[in-house]
Write an enzyme that holds these catalytic residues in place. Structure first.
Site, mmCIF file in Angstrom:
data_model
loop_
_atom_site.group_PDB
_atom_site.id
_atom_site.type_symbol
_atom_site.label_atom_id
_atom_site.label_comp_id
_atom_site.label_asym_id
_atom_site.label_seq_id
_atom_site.Cartn_x
_atom_site.Cartn_y
_atom_site.Cartn_z
ATOM 1 N N ASN A 250 0.687 -1.361 0.176
ATOM 2 C CA ASN A 250 -0.253 0.161 0.504
ATOM 3 C C ASN A 250 0.624 1.421 -0.202
ATOM 4 O O ASN A 250 0.801 2.257 -1.122
ATOM 5 C CB ASN A 250 -0.796 0.179 1.239
ATOM 6 C CG ASN A 250 -2.270 1.214 0.920
ATOM 7 O OD1 ASN A 250 -1.859 2.554 0.507
ATOM 8 N ND2 ASN A 250 -3.329 0.893 1.942
ATOM 9 N N ASP A 251 1.075 2.052 0.996
ATOM 10 C CA ASP A 251 1.854 2.851 0.963
ATOM 11 C C ASP A 251 3.388 3.146 0.495
ATOM 12 O O ASP A 251 3.938 3.939 -0.049
ATOM 13 C CB ASP A 251 2.985 3.062 2.855
ATOM 14 C CG ASP A 251 1.497 3.032 3.953
ATOM 15 O OD1 ASP A 251 0.311 3.800 3.559
ATOM 16 O OD2 ASP A 251 2.085 1.804 5.030
ATOM 17 N N VAL A 252 3.762 1.915 0.563
ATOM 18 C CA VAL A 252 4.926 1.810 -0.677
ATOM 19 C C VAL A 252 5.304 1.792 -2.612
ATOM 20 O O VAL A 252 6.220 2.607 -3.561
ATOM 21 C CB VAL A 252 6.167 0.632 -0.704
ATOM 22 C CG1 VAL A 252 6.626 0.441 0.455
ATOM 23 C CG2 VAL A 252 4.856 -0.378 -1.288
#
Length: 466
Positions: A396-398
């Protein structure tokens, strides 16, 4: 053994440690690096035992038997997804060992070959080793709790930052008081237990206060930082005990951990000095307003299989969701089938994907994914714009484009630019936000198709469809 023989044995063990670190710098040589590290540690332990042959070795062997048995039992039961919290737990033990050795040295310096009363130089080294070890212990315990998801049982273990007004001023005040009592211990002519215990108690408290404001998204940096702290604690105690092996091994761990922390900071757009001081725990972001009303395109495993089978190039981006589902072997099977169809398959690894540095590399290596198919972020980011399909598995964040949006909680964080691909497939269990607590615009793009479900089950269905 003579003094010269001990020095030579420690030197050889140190060379093995250095070669081990060199080996661990690459997945291809990591197994050899681990083996060299174990050989070096065995030599160091045997050499140390030879120094105390006239002592009560039965207690030493009993302690080694108990500790080794517990370690072997835990290691066999720990799943790969639990490795980050296991590493944090190991760091806590190193920190506490440094504190306990310091207590023993203050109580009976002559048992460690140190003059009694203890010289001021040894006091300074014990002071530094003790407070760094104490901070490492409690900080690692908090990191363990956050990584193990114990926040529902105890507030301080929450993966969200635990902040309160005047937090940094309190930390600064406690640090100054701790140093003050450390100086009092350093200048004392007797054992000075009172300033020593107060200094140690404050250091334990600081370990908690430094880590609780750090959110879950920053845990990879915390792991590497605590790794560095544990090394410096061991080195400090090594100086006090005049043990060259502790000094060398501690310095290697401390310096390599600091370098890794710097690399992680660059990967997450954090200030290195701020990380060292534990001040990088900004409040987590929140999901974008109205995210629950946004529309996404969803498809099935069959749809994903069709798109990838007919693509010329596919990039797979593994994330923590893949680790939780233990889907690495299924992903390897899927990649093999695509390669047989003539598809150019590659894996893209973000430095902080998962919960600790190298988490995804280890998973792929366990599944025997060829190393030449695995690319680091800097080596593959330019390839996304010319790639037909990107498959994001539990990340998600990456891959969050908000990293390019000024004002975002992750603004400036380097990401895998999956959003530039011609087609993006995203496998998630739900539309829940990632560890940073941010919604991801990638999921709502016209060229993105969501494939909901458990990563392993989804990939297995894709393999069948291919």
């Amino acid at each position: 053994m003579t003094v010269n023989q001990v020095a030579l044995a420690y030197l050889v063990a140190s060379i093995f440690f250095i070669l081990a670190l060199k080996g661990l710098s690459s997945p291809e040589s990591a197994r050899r690096g681990n083996l060299l590290g174990m050989i070096g540690m065995a030599l160091a332990v045997l050499t140390t035992l030879s120094i105390i042959l006239g002592g009560r070795l039965e207690f030493v062997f009993l302690a080694m038997l108990i500790g080794g048995s517990i370690g072997a039992f835990v290691a066999r039961r720990v799943q790969m997804t639990q490795m980050p919290e296991t590493v944090a737990a190991m760091h806590s033990l190193v920190g506490m060992a440094a504190v306990l050795i310091a207590v023993a040295a203050v109580n009976n310096p002559s048992a460690f070959g140190v003059p009694d009363p203890m010289p001021t130089g040894n006091r300074l080294e014990l002071f530094i080793g003790t407070f760094v070890g104490a901070i490492t212990f409690t900080g690692s315990v908090i990191a363990f709790g956050k990584l193990a998801g114990l926040g529902k049982h105890f507030r301080l273990f929450s993966s969200a930052p635990v902040v309160f007004k005047g937090q940094h001023l309190l930390n600064l005040a406690l640090a100054l008081v701790m140093v003050g009592f450390g100086v009092a211990f350093f200048l004392a002519t007797d054992k000075a237990w009172t300033p020593f215990w107060i200094m140690t108690g404050i250091a334990f408290a600081l370990g908690v206060l430094i880590i609780i404001p750090i959110g879950g998204a920053d845990m990879p940096v915390v792991i590497s930082m605590l790794n560095s702290y544990s090394g410096w604690a061991a080195a400090g105690i090594g100086f006090s005990l005049n043990n060259s092996m502790l000094i060398i091994a501690g310095s290697l761990v401390g310096s390599s951990g600091a370098i890794l922390s710097y690399i992680m900071c660059r990967a997450m757009n954090r200030a290195f000095i701020s990380v060292i001081l534990g001040g990088f725990g900004a409040a987590e972001g929140t999901a974008a307003a109205g995210a629950d009303q946004k529309q996404v395109k969803s498809g099935s495993a069959d749809d994903a299989a069709f798109l990838m089978s007919n693509a010329e190039s596919v990039i797979i981006v593994p994330g923590y969701g893949l680790a939780v589902a233990r889907a690495q072997h299924s992903v390897k099977e899927m990649a093999d089938k695509l390669v047989k169809k003539g598809v150019n398959v590659r894996f893209a690894i973000h430095p902080v994907a998962g919960r600790m540095p190298g988490h995804m590399n280890v998973l792929l290596a366990e599944a025997e994914v060829p190393y030449d198919l695995v690319y680091e972020m800097d080596d593959i980011n330019n390839e996304f714009s010319t790639t037909d399909v990107v498959l994001v598995l539990g990340a998600n964040d990456v891959v969050n484009p908000l990293a390019h949006q000024q004002g975002s909680a992750i603004y400036g964080m380097p990401i895998l630019e999956a959003h530039k691909a011609r087609t993006v497939l995203v496998n998630k269990r739900s539309m829940a936000v990632g560890y940073a607590g941010l919604d991801n615009p990638l999921f709502y793009m016209d060229r993105t198709m969501m494939v909901f479900g458990d990563a392993k089950k989804t990939v297995e269905d894709i393999v069948k469809a291919i």
